[in-house]
Design a protein around this motif. Structure first.
Motif, mmCIF file in Angstrom:
data_model
loop_
_atom_site.group_PDB
_atom_site.id
_atom_site.type_symbol
_atom_site.label_atom_id
_atom_site.label_comp_id
_atom_site.label_asym_id
_atom_site.label_seq_id
_atom_site.Cartn_x
_atom_site.Cartn_y
_atom_site.Cartn_z
ATOM 1 N N ILE A 174 3.804 77.498 -5.204
ATOM 2 C CA ILE A 174 2.604 78.007 -6.459
ATOM 3 C C ILE A 174 2.927 79.811 -5.884
ATOM 4 C CG2 ILE A 174 0.249 78.305 -6.389
ATOM 5 C CD1 ILE A 174 0.157 74.822 -5.362
ATOM 6 N N ALA A 175 2.929 80.443 -4.341
ATOM 7 C CA ALA A 175 2.499 81.551 -4.144
ATOM 8 C C ALA A 175 3.729 82.501 -5.001
ATOM 9 C CB ALA A 175 2.283 81.614 -2.760
ATOM 10 N N SER A 176 5.025 81.250 -5.225
ATOM 11 C CA SER A 176 5.971 82.651 -5.730
ATOM 12 C C SER A 176 6.109 82.625 -6.836
ATOM 13 C CB SER A 176 7.476 80.985 -5.351
ATOM 14 O OG SER A 176 7.420 80.126 -5.767
ATOM 15 N N ASP A 177 5.421 81.784 -7.672
ATOM 16 C CA ASP A 177 5.003 81.968 -9.504
ATOM 17 C C ASP A 177 6.825 81.444 -10.028
ATOM 18 O OD1 ASP A 177 2.993 82.405 -9.672
ATOM 19 O OD2 ASP A 177 3.245 84.576 -8.653
ATOM 20 N N ARG A 178 7.749 81.298 -8.979
ATOM 21 C CA ARG A 178 8.640 80.969 -10.105
ATOM 22 C C ARG A 178 8.478 79.343 -10.202
ATOM 23 N NH1 ARG A 178 13.289 83.323 -5.641
ATOM 24 N NH2 ARG A 178 12.580 85.775 -5.748
ATOM 25 N N VAL A 179 8.059 78.499 -10.234
ATOM 26 C CA VAL A 179 8.312 77.375 -10.312
ATOM 27 C C VAL A 179 6.562 76.922 -10.686
ATOM 28 C CG1 VAL A 179 8.652 74.578 -9.861
ATOM 29 C CG2 VAL A 179 8.987 76.619 -8.553
ATOM 30 N N VAL A 233 4.300 71.397 -9.590
ATOM 31 C CA VAL A 233 4.184 71.710 -8.090
ATOM 32 C C VAL A 233 3.301 70.905 -6.441
ATOM 33 C CG1 VAL A 233 3.572 73.043 -5.815
ATOM 34 C CG2 VAL A 233 5.485 73.995 -7.744
ATOM 35 N N ALA A 234 1.938 70.810 -7.563
ATOM 36 C CA ALA A 234 0.721 70.362 -7.102
ATOM 37 C C ALA A 234 0.606 68.857 -7.348
ATOM 38 C CB ALA A 234 -0.453 70.907 -8.069
ATOM 39 N N LEU A 235 1.416 68.652 -8.561
ATOM 40 C CA LEU A 235 1.729 66.974 -8.553
ATOM 41 C C LEU A 235 2.649 66.072 -7.926
ATOM 42 C CD1 LEU A 235 1.121 66.674 -12.375
ATOM 43 C CD2 LEU A 235 -0.623 65.586 -10.992
ATOM 44 N N GLY A 236 3.634 67.161 -7.791
ATOM 45 C CA GLY A 236 4.714 66.808 -6.995
ATOM 46 C C GLY A 236 4.566 66.510 -5.226
ATOM 47 N N GLY A 237 3.158 67.172 -4.828
ATOM 48 C CA GLY A 237 2.775 67.345 -3.390
ATOM 49 C C GLY A 237 2.398 66.306 -3.242
ATOM 50 N N ALA A 238 1.274 66.111 -4.465
ATOM 51 C CA ALA A 238 0.262 64.340 -4.091
ATOM 52 C C ALA A 238 0.789 63.568 -4.078
ATOM 53 C CB ALA A 238 -0.355 65.070 -5.090
ATOM 54 N N ALA A 239 2.319 63.720 -4.386
ATOM 55 C CA ALA A 239 3.083 62.491 -5.197
ATOM 56 C C ALA A 239 3.456 62.689 -3.575
ATOM 57 C CB ALA A 239 4.658 62.585 -5.614
ATOM 58 N N ILE A 240 3.692 63.428 -2.808
ATOM 59 C CA ILE A 240 4.639 63.034 -1.876
ATOM 60 C C ILE A 240 3.853 62.474 -0.684
ATOM 61 C CG2 ILE A 240 5.613 64.143 0.951
ATOM 62 C CD1 ILE A 240 7.218 66.029 -2.144
ATOM 63 N N VAL A 241 2.354 62.623 -0.686
ATOM 64 C CA VAL A 241 1.676 61.898 0.239
ATOM 65 C C VAL A 241 0.946 60.812 0.345
ATOM 66 C CG1 VAL A 241 0.879 65.008 1.037
ATOM 67 C CG2 VAL A 241 -0.343 63.488 -0.885
ATOM 68 N N VAL A 242 1.320 60.543 -1.388
ATOM 69 C CA VAL A 242 0.728 59.005 -1.589
ATOM 70 C C VAL A 242 1.886 58.362 -1.057
ATOM 71 C CG1 VAL A 242 0.650 57.709 -3.410
ATOM 72 C CG2 VAL A 242 -0.961 60.026 -3.298
ATOM 73 N N ALA A 243 3.139 58.479 -1.232
ATOM 74 C CA ALA A 243 4.290 57.585 -0.670
ATOM 75 C C ALA A 243 4.296 57.518 0.213
ATOM 76 C CB ALA A 243 5.406 58.666 -1.708
ATOM 77 N N ARG A 261 -2.327 80.900 -21.344
ATOM 78 C CA ARG A 261 -2.043 79.923 -22.666
ATOM 79 C C ARG A 261 -2.038 81.250 -23.743
ATOM 80 N NH1 ARG A 261 -5.713 74.882 -24.350
ATOM 81 N NH2 ARG A 261 -5.017 75.258 -26.015
ATOM 82 N N ALA A 262 -3.023 82.175 -23.131
ATOM 83 C CA ALA A 262 -3.405 83.492 -24.184
ATOM 84 C C ALA A 262 -1.899 84.606 -24.160
ATOM 85 C CB ALA A 262 -4.564 84.116 -23.654
ATOM 86 N N ASP A 263 -1.315 83.890 -22.868
ATOM 87 C CA ASP A 263 -0.108 85.393 -23.251
ATOM 88 C C ASP A 263 -0.295 85.850 -22.405
ATOM 89 O OD1 ASP A 263 1.183 83.434 -24.867
ATOM 90 O OD2 ASP A 263 1.327 84.031 -26.243
ATOM 91 N N ASN A 264 -0.829 85.522 -21.698
ATOM 92 C CA ASN A 264 -1.990 86.773 -20.497
ATOM 93 C C ASN A 264 -1.330 86.901 -19.345
ATOM 94 O OD1 ASN A 264 -2.387 89.756 -22.748
ATOM 95 N ND2 ASN A 264 -3.493 88.024 -23.250
ATOM 96 N N PRO A 265 -0.401 86.104 -19.388
ATOM 97 C CA PRO A 265 -0.010 85.444 -17.482
ATOM 98 C C PRO A 265 -0.638 86.390 -16.213
ATOM 99 C CG PRO A 265 1.071 86.428 -18.294
ATOM 100 C CD PRO A 265 0.976 85.987 -19.525
ATOM 101 N N ILE A 266 -1.030 85.759 -15.801
ATOM 102 C CA ILE A 266 -1.825 86.448 -14.386
ATOM 103 C C ILE A 266 -0.888 85.584 -12.442
ATOM 104 C CG2 ILE A 266 -3.399 87.490 -12.766
ATOM 105 C CD1 ILE A 266 -5.674 86.655 -14.591
ATOM 106 N N SER A 267 0.017 86.905 -12.330
ATOM 107 C CA SER A 267 0.804 85.650 -11.167
ATOM 108 C C SER A 267 -0.020 85.491 -10.112
ATOM 109 C CB SER A 267 1.633 86.446 -10.971
ATOM 110 O OG SER A 267 1.292 88.125 -10.002
ATOM 111 N N PHE A 268 -0.132 85.091 -9.159
ATOM 112 C CA PHE A 268 -0.522 84.533 -7.726
ATOM 113 C C PHE A 268 -0.965 85.120 -6.789
ATOM 114 C CE2 PHE A 268 -0.840 82.918 -3.940
ATOM 115 C CZ PHE A 268 -1.621 82.117 -3.063
ATOM 116 N N TRP A 269 0.026 86.701 -6.862
ATOM 117 C CA TRP A 269 0.163 87.493 -6.335
ATOM 118 C C TRP A 269 -0.587 88.393 -6.605
ATOM 119 C CZ3 TRP A 269 0.104 87.120 -0.973
ATOM 120 C CH2 TRP A 269 0.899 85.938 -0.359
#
Length: 429
Positions: free
Chosen positions: A16-21, A26-36, A392-400
C-alpha cells in the motif's frame, strides 16, 4: 498464527505504501489470505465487534456518500465554493485557512468522515475555479478533521469506543480535550504556509473571474436543496443526540439517505454518483487484516509491553499511552486500535491513582489515538475517504505524500498534547 498474521499485514502495508499496486486489491487480497489460512473465520469477520468489519463505519460512509450524491445535484457545492473564494478575496492561503477552520468545527459537531465528505467537493470546485492544485487543500482538511474531531465524543470514531468503555460523557470530552484541540489547531494554521510551500500561487486573471461570479446562479434545483437542507439538519441533530435516541450514527446516515432518495426521485446513477466503492471495499479488507492481528493478540501484546515498561508510574504511563497510541493507531487505523487498547486502559485506571485526575489515562488514549490518525494515509477513516475522493477527481494523493506531511503534523500534536497532559493533570493537579 500471530507471526503469519503480522507478516501478511506488514507485506500488505508495504505494498500500500509503495503506491504501485491498487490499495483496495491489496487489502482484499490480505483479507482473503488471513481468512483462507484460516487465522480468522466468518464469525470473526462478520459478527465480532473486536475482530470483524466495523459495519458502523462502512454504513455511515455509504449513507453519507448517498446524501452527498443527492446534494450535489442541487448545485450547492458550487455555491459554497464561489462564496468561500469571494469571502477570502481569492487568496489561496486565506481559502485554505477558512476551509480547515470550518472542517475542524464541523468535525467536532458531526464526525470527521461526514465532514470531509461534505467539504472535499467544495474544495475541488474552489481549486478548479482558481486553477490551483487541490492536493494540499485536501490533505490540510484531512489533518484538521482529525484534530477537530478529537474535541467531542461524536467527532472521531475512536472517542465513541473510549467513552463507552470509560463511562465518559459528551461534556467530559469537551471540558478535557477541547482546550488542547484549540491550541493544536492554532499552531497547525500557523504551520500551513511552511507545510505546503508553493501551494498558494494563483493566476490573478482566474481570481478576477471568480470574484466576478454570482454564487446564487450556481443553484440548479432550489426545491431539492430545501429538502436536502431539512434532511441534513435532522441528520446532524440525530448525530449529536444519537446516544439519547439509541440510534447509531450509521443508522442515522442510512435513514437520511433513504429519505432523500425517496423524496428526490433521482435515478440510481445520480444518487450513487458519489459512492466510493473502492474506499468501502478497502476499509472492509483493512478491518479483516487488523482483526487477525487483534485475534492473535499481536496488538494487545505490543500495547502491554509498552505499558509494563512504566513500572506503575502514572506520569510515565500516561506519556507511554500517548506515544504508543500515536504510532500504532497511525499504522493499524485508529478505530480497531482504540477497540483493542480500551480494555488495557480500563485495567490500569483503578490501579494508577496518584495523578490529579483519575481519567488522565483515558485522555492520553484519546489524544494519542485521534491525533495519531494523521500519521499515515490509512491512520484514520477520514484520510482514506479523502484519498479516495482525490483519486476519483484526478488529483491522486500518494501514500508517502500524505504521510510525509502527516509525520510533521503528528509530531507537533504529540509535543503539545504531552505538555498539556503534564501541566494540566500533574503540575496543576
Amino acid at each position: 498464527m500471530s507471526i503469519v498474521a503480522l507478516t501478511v499485514f506488514v507485506v500488505a502495508y508495504a505494498l500500500i505504501a509503495s503506491d504501485r499496486v491498487n490499495k483496495t486489491l491489496v487489502a482484499l487480497g490480505g483479507a482473503a489470505i488471513v481468512v483462507a489460512l484460516p487465522i480468522i473465520d466468518s464469525e470473526d469477520v462478520f459478527y465480532s465487534h473486536e475482530t470483524g468489519i466495523d459495519w458502523d463505519v462502512i454504513f455511515l460512509l455509504l449513507g453519507m456518500m448517498i446524501i452527498v450524491s443527492v446534494l450535489r445535484q442541487t448545485g450547492v457545492f458550487e455555491y459554497v465554493a464561489i462564496w468561500a473564494a469571494k469571502r477570502a478575496g481569492g487568496s489561496p492561503l486565506r481559502i485554505m485557512i477558512l476551509l480547515v477552520v470550518v472542517t475542524a468545527i464541523a468535525s467536532a459537531l458531526l464526525d470527521n468522515v461526514t465532514t470531509v465528505l461534505l467539504i472535499a467537493p467544495v474544495t475541488l470546485l474552489v481549486c478548479d475555479r482558481l486553477a490551483i492544485n487541490a492536493v494540499p487543500f485536501l490533505m490540510a482538511e484531512a489533518f484538521s478533521s482529525n484534530i477537530g474531531g478529537t474535541a467531542t465524543l461524536v467527532g472521531d470514531p475512536p472517542n465513541i469506543v473510549i467513552a463507552s468503555k470509560g463511562g465518559l460523557a459528551f461534556n467530559d470530552f469537551v471540558i478535557h480535550l477541547a482546550p488542547i484541540v484549540i491550541i493544536v489547531m492554532a499552531v497547525f494554521i500557523l504551520m500551513l504556509p511552511r507545510l505546503f510551500p508553493g501551494a498558494f500561487d494563483a493566476d490573478p486573471a482566474r481570481v478576477a473571474d471568480v470574484m466576478s461570479l454570482e454564487e446564487k446562479e450556481a443553484i440548479r434545483d432550489q426545491g431539492l436543496l430545501i429538502k436536502c437542507g431539512v434532511v441534513l439538519v435532522a441528520v446532524f441533530v440525530a448525530f449529536v443526540a444519537s446516544s439519547a435516541l439509541h440510534l447509531k450514527p450509521a443508522m442515522v446516515a442510512l435513514l437520511g439517505a433513504g429519505i432523500l432518495v425517496f423524496v428526490s426521485r433521482l435515478e440510481h446513477s445520480d444518487y450513487l454518483a458519489s459512492v466510493e466503492w473502492d474506499t468501502l471495499l478497502f476499509f472492509a479488507g483493512l478491518f479483516v487484516m487488523v482483526g487477525a492481528l487483534v485475534k492473535t493478540g499481536v496488538v494487545e501484546q505490543m500495547a502491554h509491553l509498552a505499558i509494563t515498561a512504566t513500572h506503575g508510574n502514572t506520569l510515565l504511563t500516561t506519556m507511554v499511552i500517548l506515544a504508543v497510541s500515536l504510532v500504532l493507531s497511525g499504522i493499524v487505523n485508529n478505530v480497531p486500535y482504540a477497540a483493542t487498547m480500551t480494555p488495557i486502559v480500563a485495567e490500569l485506571v483503578p490501579v494508577l491513582t496518584d495523578a490529579g485526575h483519575p481519567d488522565v489515562l483515558w485522555w492520553a488514549l484519546a489524544l494519542g489515538t485521534d491525533f495519531g490518525g494523521n500519521l499515515t494515509a490509512i491512520g484514520a477513516s477520514a484520510n482514506v475517504v479523502v484519498l479516495g475522493i482525490a483519486k476519483r477527481a484526478d488529483n491522486p494523493i500518494s501514500f508517502w505524500a500524505f504521510t510525509r506531511k502527516g509525520i510533521v503534523v503528528t509530531t507537533m500534536s504529540f509535543v503539545l498534547a504531552a505538555i498539556y497532559l503534564w501541566v494540566r493533570y500533574f503540575v496543576l493537579g
